[in-house]
Design a protein around this motif. Structure first.
Motif, PDB file in Angstrom:
ATOM      1  N   ARG A   1       0.817  -1.219   0.000  1.00  0.00           N
ATOM      2  CA  ARG A   1       0.000   0.000   0.000  1.00  0.00           C
ATOM      3  C   ARG A   1       0.851   1.270   0.000  1.00  0.00           C
ATOM      4  N   GLY A   2       1.981   1.236   0.689  1.00  0.00           N
ATOM      5  CA  GLY A   2       2.834   2.413   0.754  1.00  0.00           C
ATOM      6  C   GLY A   2       3.619   2.658  -0.518  1.00  0.00           C
ATOM      7  N   LEU A   3       4.321   1.596  -0.987  1.00  0.00           N
ATOM      8  CA  LEU A   3       5.148   1.729  -2.181  1.00  0.00           C
ATOM      9  C   LEU A   3       4.455   1.239  -3.445  1.00  0.00           C
ATOM     10  N   GLY A   4       3.358   0.501  -3.279  1.00  0.00           N
ATOM     11  CA  GLY A   4       2.653  -0.007  -4.447  1.00  0.00           C
ATOM     12  C   GLY A   4       3.381  -1.136  -5.155  1.00  0.00           C
ATOM     13  N   LEU A   5       4.194  -1.911  -4.434  1.00  0.00           N
ATOM     14  CA  LEU A   5       4.921  -3.014  -5.065  1.00  0.00           C
ATOM     15  C   LEU A   5       3.998  -4.222  -5.235  1.00  0.00           C
TER      16      LEU A   5
ATOM     17  N   PRO B   1      14.837  -4.732  -3.175  1.00  0.00           N
ATOM     18  CA  PRO B   1      16.196  -4.252  -3.447  1.00  0.00           C
ATOM     19  C   PRO B   1      16.398  -2.857  -2.876  1.00  0.00           C
ATOM     20  N   GLU B   2      17.658  -2.458  -2.835  1.00  0.00           N
ATOM     21  CA  GLU B   2      18.029  -1.217  -2.138  1.00  0.00           C
ATOM     22  C   GLU B   2      17.248   0.000  -2.626  1.00  0.00           C
ATOM     23  N   ASN B   3      16.939   0.068  -3.909  1.00  0.00           N
ATOM     24  CA  ASN B   3      16.244   1.253  -4.429  1.00  0.00           C
ATOM     25  C   ASN B   3      14.787   1.326  -3.979  1.00  0.00           C
ATOM     26  N   HIS B   4      14.273   0.258  -3.335  1.00  0.00           N
ATOM     27  CA  HIS B   4      12.912   0.277  -2.797  1.00  0.00           C
ATOM     28  C   HIS B   4      12.882   0.443  -1.280  1.00  0.00           C
ATOM     29  N   ARG B   5      14.029   0.586  -0.654  1.00  0.00           N
ATOM     30  CA  ARG B   5      14.083   0.781   0.800  1.00  0.00           C
ATOM     31  C   ARG B   5      14.016   2.272   1.087  1.00  0.00           C
ATOM     32  N   VAL B   6      12.861   2.825   0.827  1.00  0.00           N
ATOM     33  CA  VAL B   6      12.688   4.273   0.823  1.00  0.00           C
ATOM     34  C   VAL B   6      11.444   4.653   1.615  1.00  0.00           C
ATOM     35  N   THR B   7      11.311   5.943   1.830  1.00  0.00           N
ATOM     36  CA  THR B   7      10.118   6.474   2.471  1.00  0.00           C
ATOM     37  C   THR B   7       8.997   6.575   1.442  1.00  0.00           C
ATOM     38  N   PRO B   8       7.842   5.986   1.692  1.00  0.00           N
ATOM     39  CA  PRO B   8       6.736   6.076   0.729  1.00  0.00           C
ATOM     40  C   PRO B   8       6.174   7.490   0.655  1.00  0.00           C
ATOM     41  N   PRO B   9       5.540   7.815  -0.438  1.00  0.00           N
ATOM     42  CA  PRO B   9       4.907   9.138  -0.513  1.00  0.00           C
ATOM     43  C   PRO B   9       3.737   9.234   0.462  1.00  0.00           C
TER      44      PRO B   9
END
Length: 345
Positions: A161-165, A331-339
């Protein structure tokens, strides 16, 4: 009374409660909301005396556990807000006002980090020595099922829900299975009364009290019986701030010095690391849920630090199954703060 208070549907019942409790001449001011349905209000009289009202809508929250755990902690000799009046059916408690000096504010004001964290750690070192045989039937257990359910918030709320993966059900089940294989390792430590939210926002500096009583305890209503490592990692791996390595090492050393029941320190640190990762991933999911579901984006600022702690804990091989799942699916590029508000999967 302000327009904001007047628009609050619970305000008339709450006012009736504290007036009946003897505070008829008081004024009421709201505190900022937290991540629960509970709200808090300060009552102040003309003579300066103050008290706190907890307002917990009974269809959302139950004040009973707060009353129960407060009684246990008081019996242990710790400082918790004294309950002056209660209406459990309506969801109101009138509490002692312990002031405004949380550990967070004290640190910002220049108080010694070492002194405050030593005090907090000493409370945990004392707590691990307490006999809990008489309270096991009054406090829920922190079961593996509960720990797993919390860990799943990471997939359901942060990734999906946060990143939409597009995390499919098979991948979700593989994540659950990874945690099932890891969680037994947290049980190699004594069981204690776990307060669960043991961090600097929930502790008060009480300068007029001595010893452990100088540490006021808040927000303990979700306490459980569980591993002694949980609250220590909550204190030292706090998403709100970094604790210096020197202070963290000293607090752990003092804890081990007090908790002579802990003879397997390697096992304790393994439990500490696993529960640290579980707590951070749970909270990453929980904070994403606050943003997506409730529109509260304020906790998103902590996600970067929680990722850093999680990866630090992953150096423990006990967490290899969970670490490998993360490496494959996040992966590392998805270890982020969601919008704010998240993205729909």
């Amino acid at each position: 009374m302000s327009d904001k208070i007047q628009s609050d549907p619970r305000a008339p019942a709450r006012r009736k409660f504290w007036q009946k409790a003897g505070w008829r001449d008081a004024t009421e001011i709201a505190f900022a909301a937290d991540a629960s349905f509970r709200r808090y209000f300060r009552l102040t009289r003309a003579d300066g005396r103050a008290a706190i009202v907890m307002d917990a809508p009974p269809d959302k929250e139950d004040v009973g556990p707060f009353v129960e755990i407060a009684g246990i902690l008081t019996g242990f000799g710790y400082s918790v807000p004294r309950i002056e009046a209660e209406d459990r059916t309506a969801g109101f408690l009138l509490l002692e006002d312990m002031g405004d000096l949380t550990f967070t504010r004290a640190l910002e004001a220049g108080y010694s980090e070492g002194e405050l964290y030593r005090l907090a750690g000493d409370v945990l070192g004392d707590l691990v020595q307490r006999d809990i045989s008489g309270i096991r039937d009054r406090v829920p257990a922190y079961s593996d099922e509960k720990l797993l359910d919390e860990a799943m918030r990471f997939v359901d709320w942060y990734l999906r829900r946060g990143l939409g993966l597009p995390i499919g059900d098979d991948a979700r089940e593989a994540y659950a299975e990874a945690w099932r294989s890891v969680l037994p390792s947290v049980r190699s430590v004594p069981e204690v009364l776990v307060l669960r939210d043991f961090h600097v926002d929930n502790m008060m500096v009480l300068a007029d009290r001595q010893g452990l009583a100088a540490c006021g305890l808040l927000d303990f209503q979700d306490a459980v019986i569980g591993p002694a490592s949980y609250d220590l990692v909550s204190l030292l791996q706090d998403c709100r701030r970094d604790v210096s390595d020197e202070v963290a090492d000293e607090v752990r050393a003092r804890f081990f010095g007090a908790a002579t029941e802990i003879t397997d320190r390697d096992g304790f640190l393994r439990s500490y690391n696993v529960l640290g990762a579980q707590r951070h991933l749970k909270n990453i999911g929980g904070f994403a849920r606050q943003s997506v579901h409730l529109g509260n984006h304020s906790y998103l600022r902590f996600i970067d630090r929680m990722w850093r702690f999680t990866l630090q804990n992953f150096s423990d091989e006990a967490l290899a199954p969970v670490r490998e799942w993360i490496e494959k699916h996040v992966p590392e590029n998805h270890r982020v703060t969601p919008p704010p508000g998240g993205r729909a999967a």
